[in-house]
Each structure stands twice: as structure tokens, then as C-alpha cells.
Design an enzyme around this catalytic site. Structure first.
Site, PDB file in Angstrom:
ATOM      1  N   ARG A 214     -27.621   0.644 -32.935  1.00  0.00           N
ATOM      2  CA  ARG A 214     -26.354   0.280 -33.567  1.00  0.00           C
ATOM      3  C   ARG A 214     -26.246  -1.179 -33.968  1.00  0.00           C
ATOM      4  NH1 ARG A 214     -25.510   4.446 -30.314  1.00  0.00           N
ATOM      5  NH2 ARG A 214     -24.550   6.254 -31.311  1.00  0.00           N
TER       6      ARG A 214
ATOM      7  N   HIS B  61     -37.484   6.233 -35.017  1.00  0.00           N
ATOM      8  CA  HIS B  61     -36.441   6.399 -36.029  1.00  0.00           C
ATOM      9  C   HIS B  61     -35.803   5.042 -36.284  1.00  0.00           C
ATOM     10  CE1 HIS B  61     -32.940   7.846 -38.175  1.00  0.00           C
ATOM     11  NE2 HIS B  61     -33.361   9.089 -38.111  1.00  0.00           N
TER      12      HIS B  61
ATOM     13  N   TYR C 230     -29.352   2.690 -37.350  1.00  0.00           N
ATOM     14  CA  TYR C 230     -28.362   3.260 -38.285  1.00  0.00           C
ATOM     15  C   TYR C 230     -27.887   2.340 -39.402  1.00  0.00           C
ATOM     16  CZ  TYR C 230     -27.777   6.871 -34.691  1.00  0.00           C
ATOM     17  OH  TYR C 230     -27.986   7.869 -33.795  1.00  0.00           O
TER      18      TYR C 230
ATOM     19  N   HIS D 147     -33.814   7.178 -43.260  1.00  0.00           N
ATOM     20  CA  HIS D 147     -33.013   7.835 -44.290  1.00  0.00           C
ATOM     21  C   HIS D 147     -33.161   6.985 -45.544  1.00  0.00           C
ATOM     22  CE1 HIS D 147     -30.158   9.463 -40.929  1.00  0.00           C
ATOM     23  NE2 HIS D 147     -31.420   9.722 -40.701  1.00  0.00           N
TER      24      HIS D 147
ATOM     25  N   GLU E 252     -36.536  10.877 -44.620  1.00  0.00           N
ATOM     26  CA  GLU E 252     -35.816  12.054 -44.133  1.00  0.00           C
ATOM     27  C   GLU E 252     -34.788  12.514 -45.162  1.00  0.00           C
ATOM     28  OE1 GLU E 252     -33.899  11.530 -40.336  1.00  0.00           O
ATOM     29  OE2 GLU E 252     -33.041  13.549 -40.371  1.00  0.00           O
TER      30      GLU E 252
ATOM     31  N   ASP F 128     -35.136  17.508 -42.025  1.00  0.00           N
ATOM     32  CA  ASP F 128     -34.143  17.863 -41.009  1.00  0.00           C
ATOM     33  C   ASP F 128     -33.489  19.183 -41.439  1.00  0.00           C
ATOM     34  OD1 ASP F 128     -31.525  17.996 -39.682  1.00  0.00           O
ATOM     35  OD2 ASP F 128     -31.967  15.976 -38.974  1.00  0.00           O
TER      36      ASP F 128
ATOM     37  N   HIS G 227     -29.668  18.930 -41.975  1.00  0.00           N
ATOM     38  CA  HIS G 227     -29.336  18.237 -43.216  1.00  0.00           C
ATOM     39  C   HIS G 227     -29.627  19.111 -44.435  1.00  0.00           C
ATOM     40  CE1 HIS G 227     -30.059  14.100 -41.056  1.00  0.00           C
ATOM     41  NE2 HIS G 227     -29.145  14.838 -40.469  1.00  0.00           N
TER      42      HIS G 227
ATOM     43  N   HIS H 281     -37.293  17.693 -38.148  1.00  0.00           N
ATOM     44  CA  HIS H 281     -36.167  17.549 -37.227  1.00  0.00           C
ATOM     45  C   HIS H 281     -35.531  18.921 -37.127  1.00  0.00           C
ATOM     46  CE1 HIS H 281     -35.423  12.908 -37.626  1.00  0.00           C
ATOM     47  NE2 HIS H 281     -36.421  13.214 -36.825  1.00  0.00           N
TER      48      HIS H 281
ATOM     49  N   ASP I 166     -22.815  16.651 -41.346  1.00  0.00           N
ATOM     50  CA  ASP I 166     -23.975  16.357 -40.502  1.00  0.00           C
ATOM     51  C   ASP I 166     -23.559  16.455 -39.037  1.00  0.00           C
ATOM     52  OD1 ASP I 166     -26.317  15.480 -39.408  1.00  0.00           O
ATOM     53  OD2 ASP I 166     -26.187  13.439 -40.191  1.00  0.00           O
TER      54      ASP I 166
ATOM     55  N   HIS J 101     -24.917  18.164 -35.634  1.00  0.00           N
ATOM     56  CA  HIS J 101     -25.986  18.928 -34.980  1.00  0.00           C
ATOM     57  C   HIS J 101     -25.446  19.844 -33.887  1.00  0.00           C
ATOM     58  CE1 HIS J 101     -29.099  15.643 -36.258  1.00  0.00           C
ATOM     59  NE2 HIS J 101     -28.254  15.940 -37.213  1.00  0.00           N
TER      60      HIS J 101
ATOM     61  N   GLU K  92     -32.952  16.954 -32.325  1.00  0.00           N
ATOM     62  CA  GLU K  92     -31.909  15.928 -32.165  1.00  0.00           C
ATOM     63  C   GLU K  92     -30.619  16.668 -31.822  1.00  0.00           C
ATOM     64  OE1 GLU K  92     -32.515  14.539 -36.243  1.00  0.00           O
ATOM     65  OE2 GLU K  92     -33.209  12.618 -35.466  1.00  0.00           O
TER      66      GLU K  92
HETATM   67 ZN    ZN Z   1     -28.261  14.429 -38.757  1.00  0.00          ZN
HETATM   68 MN    MN Z   2     -32.622  14.005 -38.367  1.00  0.00          MN
HETATM   69 MN    MN Z   3     -32.237  10.842 -39.067  1.00  0.00          MN
END
Ligand code: ZN
Ligand code: MN
Ligand code: MN
Length: 291
Positions: free
Chosen positions: A38, A68, A71, A108, A150, A186, A189, A223, A236, A238, A268
């Protein structure tokens, strides 16, 4: 054939603890954030940590780890300051992956913020090639390493909601770094973006679309996530494997597909009072006919 399967695990305490957490949940691979996901900055990885992490592969019988990106970076941002900072984080993360012998860094593509698809695609491609070149210079040596793009849920202004976006970025990066950029898909996604993974026909046409645009050989990591949102909802969210809108049948097609089943699967999925990582891993293994 044994599935390569793991979850996104925490590095809380130390990077090496991730191996322990993965092993405890029955995993033979896993994904981490190399630092705080973050923030823009990251605490340096010291030599001791790097040595212990590199030794852990053998100790825990784990061949590959996936990283990964945090963000905040946006590699498609039209704002020069954000874009520059994002590219710097990408360079930093490439170098951290090399230090930890991590072969794949998932990112991403980002959001063009209203500047348009063409702008966004060119911007992401430039960030990738620029970062790869800069990292190579600083590290001095080439090691097997790939950035994986991704696919996204296809929200407004985002790049990567469809496979054609990713294919167009790869066309540009291939000119300078043909082996350094691959793809992570993913399932949550893809479904949120409109690829219907609930039916056999929908699954087959999704695979055909991927093959026609990107090519399945470029797919390195999946993913594997179920989802709370509907197909084409762009949500989005999960969900535990088999308990969401894609469901058991849909996800089973993915893990038993002759080509996809050989890829690295990273879950995830949530951790809550219904299930944790161990339970979701067991569900997927059962789907694939293991154990
Ligand atoms: Zn996601
Ligand atoms: Mn993902
Ligand atoms: Mn991701």
C-alpha cells in the site's frame, strides 16, 4: 501430473516466513508482495534476508515464487509524476525479484485516466521496456526473469480488460524485449470483464480468443479465483473456489485443461470463517483429481 499450486501469502515477520506459510497450506509455489503493497516506498531487502530466501527454495521444495507489484503504481497514467514514480517502482521490483530469485513479477497494465486506449497501450509498453532496460543496466547481468501483464476486470479507463489490449502491448515490447514480458490471467477478472467461464462453450471461446490474440505459450501464471460478481459486471470481488459465480464446473475446466493445467496456479481467495488457504488448495487439488 502434479499441479503447481499456491496462494498469495504474507511476508509478515520475514520474507522467508512465506515459504513456511505456503508449505503449511499444502502449496508447492506461492505469490508475495516483496514489500508493503500500500505504499510507494519499500524497505531494502538486506543480504541476510536474500541469502535465507534463496536457501529456502531447496529447503521447502519450492521451485518458483511469483511476486506481485504494489497497488499504487499506474503504468498507464497520463500524469508524468505518477507515471515516473510508477516506472521507478517497477525497476525497483525487478531488482528485488532478481535478488530473491523470483522469476515472475505480475503487474496490472493500469488506467489511462481518460487519455484513450492507444495512449494507454503505448504508455504501458514504454514503461515496461524502459524499466527492463534500466534494471538490466543496474543489475549488470541477465537472469531468467519476466514481467507478467495481468488482465483486469475491465473497469472504465483500465487497460487489459480484454486479451487484445495485452496482445497490443506485447507487440511493442517484443521489438526490444521479446522474452521478458508474459501474461498472468485472472479468472475472476476475465469473468468480470465478460468472458463467460461458466459454460463449456464460453470456456472454449475464451481459450480460442486468448490463443488468437496473445498465444497460450505466453501464459505463465493463472490467478485462480472464483468471484462474487456476475459475468461482465466489472466487479473485482474474489470468492472461495467453487462458492462463487464461476463455480466448481467452470474452474474445474481451467485446472484440468491439457495446457492450462501445466501452468502455475495462484489463488487470491479470501481468508474468513468459511475457509482459509489450506481448504481452498485442497478443493482445487480434488478438482484436478489429486489426493
Ligand atoms: Zn482481483
Ligand atoms: Mn489477480
Ligand atoms: Mn493482481
Amino acid at each position: 501430473m502434479t499441479l503447481k499450486i499456491g496462494t498469495h501469502v504474507s511476508i509478515a515477520g520475514s520474507h522467508v516466513k512465506a515459504f513456511e506459510r505456503a508449505k503449511d497450506a499444502g502449496e508447492n509455489t506461492f505469490q508475495i508482495f516483496t514489500g508493503n503493497p500500500r505504499g510507494w516506498s519499500a524497505k531494502d531487502i538486506d543480504e541476510e534476508t536474500a541469502v535465507a530466501f534463496n536457501a529456502a527454495y531447496k529447503k521447502y521444495g519450492i521451485d518458483e515464487v511469483v511476486a506481485h507489484m504494489p497497488y499504487l503504481p499506474n503504468l498507464a497514467s497520463p500524469k508524468d509524476e505518477i507515471y515516473g514514480k510508477s516506472r521507478d517502482v517497477l525497476i525497483r521490483e525487478i531488482l528485488r525479484c532478481r535478488k530473491l530469485s523470483i522469476p515472475y513479477l505480475v503487474t496490472h497494465p493500469g488506467s489511462h485516466g481518460g487519455s484513450g486506449r492507444e495512449f494507454g497501450i503505448a504508455r504501458v509498453a514504454e514503461a515496461l521496456t524502459g524499466a527492463l532496460a534500466a534494471a538490466e543496466e543496474r543489475a549488470g547481468a541477465k537472469t531468467p526473469f519476466m514481467i507478467l501483464l495481468e488482465n483486469t476486470a475491465g473497469t472504465k479507463n483500465s487497460i487489459g480488460g480484454n486479451f487484445a489490449d495485452i496482445a497490443d502491448i506485447l507487440k511493442i515490447t517484443d521489438e526490444t524485449f521479446p522474452d521478458a514480458v508474459g501474461v498472468c490471467t485472472d479468472t475472476c477478472h476475465a469473468f468480470a470483464a465478460g468472458y463467460d467461464l461458466t459454460t463449456a462453450d464460453g470456456f472454449e471461446s475464451t481459450i480460442a480468443d486468448f490463443e488468437d490474440t496473445i498465444g497460450l505459450e505466453r501464459l505463465k501464471v493463472i490467478h485462480l479465483n472464483d468471484t462474487k460478481g456476475d459475468c461482465a459486471s466489472h466487479l473485482d470481488r474474489h470468492e472461495h473456489i467453487g462458492l462463487g459465480r464461476i463455480g466448481t464446473e467452470g474452474l474445474k475446466r481451467v485446472v484440468t485443461h491439457p495446457i492450462l493445467s501445466k501452468r502455475i496456479f495462484i489463488l487470491e481467495t479470501p481468508i474468513d470463517d468459511r475457509r482459509g488457504d489450506k481448504e481452498n488448495i485442497a478443493v482445487v487439488k480434488a478438482m484436478a483429481g489429486e489426493n
